[in-house]
Design a protein around this motif. Sequence first.
Motif, PDB file in Angstrom:
ATOM      1  N   TYR A   1       0.583  -0.542  -0.200  1.00 37.14           N
ATOM      2  CA  TYR A   1       0.018  -0.264  -0.024  1.00 37.14           C
ATOM      3  C   TYR A   1       1.004   1.672  -0.155  1.00 37.14           C
ATOM      4  O   TYR A   1       0.962   2.379  -1.059  1.00 37.14           O
TER       5      TYR A   1
ATOM      6  N   ALA B   1      -9.172   3.337   4.842  1.00 40.28           N
ATOM      7  CA  ALA B   1      -9.167   2.031   3.739  1.00 40.28           C
ATOM      8  C   ALA B   1     -10.061   2.445   2.894  1.00 40.28           C
ATOM      9  O   ALA B   1     -11.348   2.766   2.841  1.00 40.28           O
TER      10      ALA B   1
ATOM     11  N   ASP C   1     -10.997  -4.098   4.608  1.00 40.81           N
ATOM     12  CA  ASP C   1      -9.621  -4.388   3.599  1.00 40.81           C
ATOM     13  C   ASP C   1      -9.147  -4.659   5.467  1.00 40.81           C
ATOM     14  O   ASP C   1      -9.520  -3.939   6.550  1.00 40.81           O
ATOM     15  N   ARG C   2      -8.336  -4.888   4.958  1.00 39.13           N
ATOM     16  CA  ARG C   2      -6.843  -5.545   6.787  1.00 39.13           C
ATOM     17  C   ARG C   2      -5.327  -4.648   6.701  1.00 39.13           C
ATOM     18  O   ARG C   2      -5.160  -4.647   4.974  1.00 39.13           O
ATOM     19  N   PHE C   3      -5.087  -4.567   7.166  1.00 40.23           N
ATOM     20  CA  PHE C   3      -3.428  -4.104   7.525  1.00 40.23           C
ATOM     21  C   PHE C   3      -2.162  -4.722   7.980  1.00 40.23           C
ATOM     22  O   PHE C   3      -2.994  -4.363   9.082  1.00 40.23           O
TER      23      PHE C   3
ATOM     24  N   SER D   1      -7.993  -3.901  11.170  1.00 39.67           N
ATOM     25  CA  SER D   1      -9.079  -3.698  10.668  1.00 39.67           C
ATOM     26  C   SER D   1     -10.104  -2.455  11.260  1.00 39.67           C
ATOM     27  O   SER D   1     -11.507  -3.052  11.311  1.00 39.67           O
TER      28      SER D   1
ATOM     29  N   LYS E   1      -1.733  -3.803   2.719  1.00 40.58           N
ATOM     30  CA  LYS E   1      -3.099  -4.479   2.513  1.00 40.58           C
ATOM     31  C   LYS E   1      -2.455  -6.098   2.329  1.00 40.58           C
ATOM     32  O   LYS E   1      -2.071  -6.343   1.941  1.00 40.58           O
TER      33      LYS E   1
END
Length: 499
Positions: free
Chosen positions: A176, A244, A249-251, A301, A328
Amino acid sequence: MLCTYFAGFISLDCGLPSNSSYKNEVGYTYTSDDAYIDSGVSKQVAPVYRSKVPAMYQRLRIFPEYERNCYDITPVTAGKRYLVRASFMYGDYDGSFQPPRFDLYLGPDFWYSLSFDNATHAVWTEIIGKATSSSMSVCLVRTSNGGTPFISGLELRPLDDDIYAVAKSSDALITYKRIDTGSTRQQRFKDDPYDRIWTPDYNAYGAPRNTTESISFTKSFMLPQAVAQTAVVSIRPIVISWAAAAPSDRFHVFIYFSEVQRFPVPQTRNITITMNGQVFIDSFDLSYLRVTTIYTPDPLSEGNYTFSIWVTRRSTLGPILNAFEIYKTYSATGYATYGPDVDAITSIKAYYKVKRNWRGDPCLPKNIPWHGLGCNYDNISTPIITSIDLSNSELTGNITHLFSQLTALRTLNLSGNHLQGSIPDFFATMMSLTVIDLSNNELTGTVPKALQERAQNGTLQLRVTNNHLSEISTNSSANKMSNGVIRTVLVTCFIFLIV
């Protein structure tokens, strides 16, 4: 296969003429992508842009024909992690000034949606994923009214097992952001042994600082020396923020710190980090010329993110930041077409030298199988091949026994080719087959009796017109020849009669 390695790298200039290659400014070789894909057309960007962009962006491969087109990047080692980077620049190659939109997949799993602001908008996207076999597939998928997909470059870089090991092994990491603060130039190989692209940001996060001294780091992150040697400092909190694009979306976040200047003993810098106003890391001291890495062991999240880097009250110096990475993440599905079917259809492709978009997984992503294939998705994690249409495909040679290995095959169309030899007996034992079209070939001999019986009892539609068959023997009718070719008529009950 044309394949050039530099420290294990595979570097493809998409659209470069077959068997062509060149070295970039740091010495590793870009080769043609021709050996890694069976579809697409090579193009050049508009002349006005060619002298203004790097060599990799001067050409591109476009895909006007099929909905899905895949590269098979090989060889790779199953279970090993790789960084895969795809690069794109439209360059008005078609003179329409209408950049397309399309999607990118790693194997069966969605990776990225591509769109472009203008002709010279260069886009690259990276993913860190684990190979599940001896090849990795990168697929471009047409979207509704999106235009013709294209690609400029494709690169694969092997990673050591330790790097990013703190992230769950099942997760793929999509880059990202990767920022080198306090720097004025982009860092890649050879500064970074994995050829990660570090984007410079000289003073947006604070006042630049740097050193020429060597800095130590842990193998789990392998921060390049050139990146660790630059930093920014501030008298206010240093803020990293983003939002997000989707609720799902998770990071993963990796933040790097190191003291790049030696200070007298009374000077101190004690760091604390908050995320969205809550304490993320309580407090820690930094060591001179040694990297400290703060990371998320589990993906975040939250939706919107604000990381603030502060110093505690006992500090005499303000906050510092050397670099950060944001990825991401998503868990790869692990879906794949039924293994024996993959082996069989891949062998059929090789036997007939099929030139279509037959790369990547035969059935996945769902409802976008190889051109000419039909699949059953009752078990979405392991779809099976149920139909093959290779009509009018310039096939030559005999009908291979490999078709018998597709145990769920219902429909087979080999019409309009140049197939020779006899009709094989094994078709009669493939009880799932309900349609076989062998018409308009150069087949000889007779139709096996067992196939005739299945055609007569209505369990099989068998089409064999316009071949060089000598006779068809049945228990109920005589057979007549016309110029050595059997003339057959298919009646509504799907039984062939000889007239």
